[in-house]
Design a protein around this motif. Structure first.
Motif, mmCIF file in Angstrom:
data_model
loop_
_atom_site.group_PDB
_atom_site.id
_atom_site.type_symbol
_atom_site.label_atom_id
_atom_site.label_comp_id
_atom_site.label_asym_id
_atom_site.label_seq_id
_atom_site.Cartn_x
_atom_site.Cartn_y
_atom_site.Cartn_z
ATOM 1 N N THR A 2 -7.259 -7.198 2.402
ATOM 2 C CA THR A 2 -7.443 -7.339 3.848
ATOM 3 C C THR A 2 -8.917 -7.367 4.223
ATOM 4 O O THR A 2 -9.302 -8.022 5.198
ATOM 5 N N ALA A 53 4.316 -3.550 12.755
ATOM 6 C CA ALA A 53 3.838 -4.881 12.397
ATOM 7 C C ALA A 53 3.299 -4.918 10.973
ATOM 8 O O ALA A 53 2.630 -3.989 10.526
ATOM 9 N N GLU A 54 3.591 -5.995 10.252
ATOM 10 C CA GLU A 54 2.987 -6.231 8.943
ATOM 11 C C GLU A 54 1.570 -6.759 9.154
ATOM 12 O O GLU A 54 1.281 -7.421 10.150
ATOM 13 N N ILE A 55 0.684 -6.485 8.191
ATOM 14 C CA ILE A 55 -0.723 -6.875 8.340
ATOM 15 C C ILE A 55 -0.879 -8.373 8.566
ATOM 16 O O ILE A 55 -1.637 -8.809 9.434
ATOM 17 N N GLU A 56 -0.138 -9.186 7.797
ATOM 18 C CA GLU A 56 -0.299 -10.636 7.925
ATOM 19 C C GLU A 56 0.219 -11.170 9.263
ATOM 20 O O GLU A 56 -0.099 -12.300 9.654
ATOM 21 N N ASP A 57 1.006 -10.372 9.980
ATOM 22 C CA ASP A 57 1.532 -10.806 11.279
ATOM 23 C C ASP A 57 0.628 -10.408 12.444
ATOM 24 O O ASP A 57 0.841 -10.856 13.575
ATOM 25 N N LYS A 84 9.837 1.213 6.045
ATOM 26 C CA LYS A 84 10.987 0.769 5.262
ATOM 27 C C LYS A 84 10.860 1.137 3.781
ATOM 28 O O LYS A 84 11.841 1.032 3.028
ATOM 29 N N GLU A 85 9.670 1.542 3.355
ATOM 30 C CA GLU A 85 9.490 1.967 1.970
ATOM 31 C C GLU A 85 9.854 3.432 1.751
ATOM 32 O O GLU A 85 9.761 3.934 0.636
ATOM 33 N N VAL A 99 4.334 2.016 5.421
ATOM 34 C CA VAL A 99 5.406 1.107 5.838
ATOM 35 C C VAL A 99 6.710 1.886 5.826
ATOM 36 O O VAL A 99 7.171 2.340 4.772
ATOM 37 N N GLN A 128 0.539 -1.903 14.404
ATOM 38 C CA GLN A 128 0.926 -1.335 13.114
ATOM 39 C C GLN A 128 1.825 -0.115 13.294
ATOM 40 O O GLN A 128 2.787 0.072 12.547
#
Length: 457
Positions: free
Chosen positions: A424, A41-45, A276-277, A274, A37
């Motif tokens: 999650t 990394a995104e959570i779903e990945d 990018k936000e 995140v 993370q």
């Protein structure tokens, strides 16, 4: 071979190297998702990034088991050379891992680290069966579990511990905090030293029939054929235990890969920001990101520390069994069943707890399951395995550990937890239900010698 009973100290010495192995496993299990993370990394990945670990075990453990069965050195024995090679490689990987500059480098080092841990770990399971008479195997595996519990507890708390000495939890975007780097370095040192302790304090039995051993060893190009033959001839008890193992390890893989994002988000209310936000060139937004990132890193330390409790409770579980099994028989089947169901309830409770301190209750219950998983299946299995093939069968048995993890990593966790909703934390409910199914699957086991070993006095 008529094996003599060993003292507590002798069994402790031969199992002590597992302290280091568990340091490596607990550090990756507790903090690898955090590293992923941190590196974006995104959570779903996250589950798919873990796929290297079980894939490596699927390949490495049967090979190492087969090779160690066919190895003998008057000086180094049968299993100990593999302990040492795995320890050296694992220690190097642990030191380098948290310095990974990008996500793909971290995932690659997880692959290297897990392969190295497997080189050390598989022969340890076989060593207990090699060295101990059947009447002491439950006792031996439980002592091994006691040491694993110590390793889990201490290693899971290491980042929190070192941060208490002033080592920083803060870091720039995409950089793993120094507290994690120091913890992984300490883990590397403990890994190597504990393996060396076992290597130099433990002797192994030579092959019972040296001539037959040398003749079998001299046969060429039999590896694949032998592995396939042994898979085809696996004992019935191994197949039944395989069902129990499947759901048990699906649950624990879910915890290792998803507990940190699930608990920092649902319990601590500090999800990983995140990048990018945020507009990182804007000083105000960058400052906001840094505040949220530091909060996430600190709560991740807390999650790791709470996860260490399952090592502590598994240690207490093992200690009680050590004291009991020294003189008495146990019903392995019902102990394993009850422990897994309690662990499942511990996972489900995570959804309902009102504040972080209640996580201790969940992880105490999970520790009962973990302590049993590390001892009871191996004690039940060892009663039905040809001693000359103990290594390869323990390696094959590992398939029932890694296959559920591969399925979980390749979408199993995301698919099942999404059936419950998008939060999650649903992954922890999935882990709980999986452990309860594992517990109930013990009803499949009916072999009396596997359930309760009766020593002939």
């Amino acid at each position: 071979m008529n094996k003599k009973k060993l003292s507590f100290l002798q069994i402790w010495n031969m199992s002590f190297g597992f302290l280091g192995i568990q340091f490596g496993m607990a550090l990756t299990g507790g903090f690898m998702s955090r590293i992923f993370q941190t590196l974006g990394a995104e959570i779903e990945d996250i589950p798919i990034l873990w796929v290297a670990a079980p894939l490596t075990g699927l390949i490495v453990q049967p090979i190492i088991g087969y090779m160690s069965d066919r190895t003998w050195s008057p000086k180094w024995g049968r299993r100990r050379p593999y302990f040492l090679i795995g320890a050296i490689l694992s220690s190097l990987a642990l030191i380098i891992m948290p310095h990974s500059p990008t996500l793909w480098v971290a995932a690659g080092f997880l692959w290297v680290l897990d392969a190295s841990i497997n080189i050390s770990m598989e022969p340890f399971r076989a060593l207990v069966a090699d060295k101990l008479p059947s009447s002491q195997r439950s006792y031996g595996f439980v002592i091994q579990t006691l040491i694993i519990g110590v390793g889990t507890w201490v290693a899971s708390s290491l980042p929190w511990m070192v941060s208490q000495f002033g080592v920083s939890d803060s870091a720039a975007s995409g950089i793993v905090p120094m507290s994690v780097k120091v913890a992984f370095t300490i883990g590397a040192v403990v890994f190597l030293l504990s393996i060396l302790y076992t290597v130099f304090t433990t002797k192994e039995y030579p092959p019972e029939d040296m001539q037959a051993f040398e003749e079998e060893k001299a046969q060429k190009n039999r590896f694949v054929a032998d592995i396939l033959e042994n898979i085809g001839n696996m004992p019935t008890i191994m197949k039944k235990l395989g069902v129990v193992q499947f759901f048990s390890w699906f649950a624990f893989f879910t915890m290792w890969s998803m507990a940190n994002p699930a608990l920092t988000e649902h319990v601590f209310k500090t999800p990983a920001p995140v990048e990018k936000e945020y507009v990182m060139s804007n000083p105000v937004q960058k400052a906001a990101f840094d505040v949220e990132n530091t909060a996430f890193q600190k709560s991740s330390n807390e999650v790791g520390s709470y996860m260490g409790i399952y090592g502590l409770s598994s240690m207490a579980f093992a200690l009680i069994l050590v004291l009991y099994t020294r003189k008495r028989r146990i019903n392995r089947k019902y102990i394993h069943m009850g422990s897994l169901i309690l662990g499942g309830l511990g996972f489900i409770l995570m959804y309902f707890i009102p504040s972080p301190e209640y996580l201790a209750i969940s992880f105490i219950l999970i520790g009962f399951a973990w302590g049993s998983i590390l001892s009871m299946p191996y004690a039940m299995l060892s009663s039905a395995v040809n001693p000359t093939k103990m290594g390869v069968f323990m390696g094959i048995f590992n398939m029932f550990i890694v296959i559920p993890q591969i399925i979980a990593a390749l979408g199993g966790i995301n698919f099942v937890s999404n059936l419950l909703g998008e939060e999650t934390i649903n992954a922890m409910i999935v882990a709980g239900l999986s452990l309860i199914i594992a517990g109930l699957s013990n009803f499949l086991i009916t072999e009396k010698n596997a359930i309760t070993y009766q020593e002939n006095n």
